[in-house]
Each structure stands twice: as C-alpha cells, then as structure tokens.
Write an enzyme that holds these catalytic residues in place. Sequence first.
Site, short mmCIF file in Angstrom:
data_model
loop_
_atom_site.label_atom_id
_atom_site.label_comp_id
_atom_site.label_asym_id
_atom_site.label_seq_id
_atom_site.Cartn_x
_atom_site.Cartn_y
_atom_site.Cartn_z
N GLU A 153 0.86 -1.18 0.00
CA GLU A 153 0.00 0.00 0.00
C GLU A 153 0.90 1.23 0.00
O GLU A 153 1.94 1.22 0.66
CB GLU A 153 -0.89 0.06 1.25
CG GLU A 153 -2.13 -0.78 1.18
CD GLU A 153 -1.93 -2.11 1.88
OE1 GLU A 153 -1.12 -2.16 2.82
OE2 GLU A 153 -2.57 -3.09 1.46
N TYR B 52 7.47 1.99 -8.02
CA TYR B 52 6.81 0.68 -8.03
C TYR B 52 6.30 0.33 -9.43
O TYR B 52 6.49 -0.80 -9.90
CB TYR B 52 5.65 0.66 -7.02
CG TYR B 52 6.10 0.89 -5.59
CD1 TYR B 52 7.26 0.30 -5.10
CD2 TYR B 52 5.37 1.70 -4.72
CE1 TYR B 52 7.68 0.51 -3.79
CE2 TYR B 52 5.78 1.91 -3.41
CZ TYR B 52 6.94 1.32 -2.95
OH TYR B 52 7.36 1.52 -1.66
C1 LIG Z 1 10.45 6.37 -2.31
C2 LIG Z 1 11.96 6.17 -2.04
C3 LIG Z 1 12.16 4.87 -1.27
C4 LIG Z 1 12.67 6.05 -3.39
O1 LIG Z 1 14.04 5.90 -3.15
P1 LIG Z 1 15.11 6.78 -3.96
O2 LIG Z 1 16.46 6.25 -3.64
O3 LIG Z 1 14.83 8.18 -3.70
O4 LIG Z 1 14.69 6.40 -5.46
P2 LIG Z 1 15.65 6.12 -6.71
O5 LIG Z 1 16.71 7.16 -6.80
O6 LIG Z 1 16.05 4.69 -6.70
O7 LIG Z 1 14.64 6.38 -7.88
C5 LIG Z 1 13.81 5.34 -8.29
C6 LIG Z 1 12.62 5.86 -9.06
O8 LIG Z 1 11.77 6.61 -8.22
C7 LIG Z 1 11.14 7.58 -9.02
N1 LIG Z 1 11.56 8.90 -8.54
C8 LIG Z 1 12.71 9.24 -7.91
N2 LIG Z 1 12.72 10.54 -7.63
C9 LIG Z 1 11.55 11.04 -8.09
C10 LIG Z 1 10.94 12.32 -8.07
N3 LIG Z 1 11.55 13.39 -7.53
N4 LIG Z 1 9.71 12.46 -8.64
C11 LIG Z 1 9.06 11.40 -9.17
N5 LIG Z 1 9.60 10.15 -9.21
C12 LIG Z 1 10.80 9.98 -8.67
C13 LIG Z 1 11.57 7.36 -10.42
O9 LIG Z 1 10.72 6.41 -11.04
C14 LIG Z 1 12.94 6.78 -10.21
O10 LIG Z 1 13.38 6.05 -11.29
P3 LIG Z 1 14.34 6.73 -12.40
O11 LIG Z 1 15.38 7.53 -11.70
O12 LIG Z 1 14.89 5.54 -13.13
O13 LIG Z 1 13.41 7.57 -13.21
C15 LIG Z 1 12.58 7.35 -1.26
O14 LIG Z 1 12.39 8.52 -1.99
C16 LIG Z 1 12.04 7.52 0.15
O15 LIG Z 1 12.59 6.95 1.09
N6 LIG Z 1 10.96 8.33 0.32
C17 LIG Z 1 10.38 8.53 1.65
C18 LIG Z 1 9.72 7.27 2.19
C19 LIG Z 1 8.72 6.69 1.24
O16 LIG Z 1 7.94 7.41 0.61
N7 LIG Z 1 8.69 5.34 1.17
C20 LIG Z 1 7.75 4.61 0.36
C21 LIG Z 1 6.59 4.21 1.21
S1 LIG Z 1 5.40 3.24 0.27
#
Ligand SMILES: CC(C)(COP(=O)(O)OP(=O)(O)OC[C@H]1O[C@@H](n2cnc3c(N)ncnc32)[C@H](O)[C@@H]1OP(=O)(O)O)[C@@H](O)C(=O)NCCC(=O)NCCS
Length: 157
Positions: free
Chosen positions: A107, A119
Amino acid sequence: MMCSDTVLRQLLPEQVAAVVIQEGIATQYPWTAGMYKDCLEAGYWVGALIERDTILGLAVVTSAVGEAHLLNMWVDLHRQGRGLGRTLLRAVIAHAEDTEASSLFLEVRLGNGRARNLYESVGFREIGLRKDYYPGVVGREDAVCMALNLKQAMRQG
Ligand SMILES: CC(C)(COP(=O)(O)OP(=O)(O)OC[C@H]1O[C@@H](n2cnc3c(N)ncnc32)[C@H](O)[C@@H]1OP(=O)(O)O)[C@@H](O)C(=O)NCCC(=O)NCCS
C-alpha cells in the site's frame, strides 16, 4: 546494481533506535521502535542496505502462503534520488521470490508520486484504493493498493 561495499543485512534489534531516528528524518510518517521490534520478533524480513556500517535504507517484508507484503521502505534522506530505492526494491523482489511467493503486495499513499513511479517502473500494477487508510497532516489520506505478479516478473527476467 549494488556497489561492492554495499551489503544487505537483516536489521539487528540493537539498531532499531538509530533506525527510528533516521527514518524520522527521511519520511513524514515514520514507524515507531515498537513496530520494528514486533516485526523482528515475528521473524519478518527487515533488510537494511548498509555501506561501511552506515544504513542507507531499509525495507520490511512479510511472506506467507504464497503472498509477500512490502510493509515499509525508505532511503536515507540525504541519499534519495540516486538509485538506492530501486536497488532496495530489487532486493525486496528477490527476497519475495526466494520465499516462493507468487505475488508481492503493498500500500502506498495516493500522494506519494515518487514511490508510485518507482513501483510502477518495476511492474507493480494498481489493484485497488483504500479510502482514508493513512493518517495525514490534515485529515486522512487514501492508500493505493499495488501488486506485482512475481511469476510473470520472473518469466520476463
Ligand atoms: C520512495 C523512495 C524509497 C525512493 O528511493 P530513492 O532512492 O529516492 O529512489 P531512486 O533514486 O532509486 O529512484 C527510483 C525511481 O523513483 C522515481 N523517482 C525518484 N525521484 C523522483 C521524483 N523526484 N519524482 C518522481 N519520481 C521519482 C523514479 O521512477 C525513479 O526512477 P528513475 O530515476 O529511473 O526515473 C525514497 O524517496 C524515500 O525513502 N521516500 C520517503 C519514504 C517513502 O515514501 N517510502 C515509500 C513508502 S510506500
């Protein structure tokens, strides 16, 4: 791709306090120490991505009767947007496959576009909406339910 000095390890109970502080900085709605402790005691997979003793990110997965659920995932605030979330998610999927689950469910907050994009990019599809599922800053927020068909994902490599 995990770089050579990055490893994935089960979180230890003595790391919970530090992780709760770190998650409190990384996300608006962090888990409590009690939630982590309960998951560890229940034998859930709490995978920490670690580089030279520093936790970069964390994911919690439970798996039973052919279904896996991703319960929590976050990356350290200062390291977000550099591919670690994707690395962690691949490890989550590999773990779910190891447990012989056929589907991985999660979720996510409706407003969490970043996580939803991540995702979707690995094949998760929206399967439903839970109204007012999460507490929000104002009122409550809907959850989008997503599923990944692991059998299909494995066939597609
Ligand atoms: C969500 C989270 C885990 C993603 O981790 P991350 O290390 O920042 O993500 P990545 O650098 O691996 O990016 C993966 C993908 O996320 C998406 N993404 C990353 N930054 C983004 C942004 N600013 N806007 C939209 N999509 C974004 C893209 O699809 C990206 O893929 P791409 O770079 O190949 O286009 C991280 O941002 C986080 O910890 N957020 C706070 C907690 C959270 O929301 N957890 C999820 C709960 S369900």
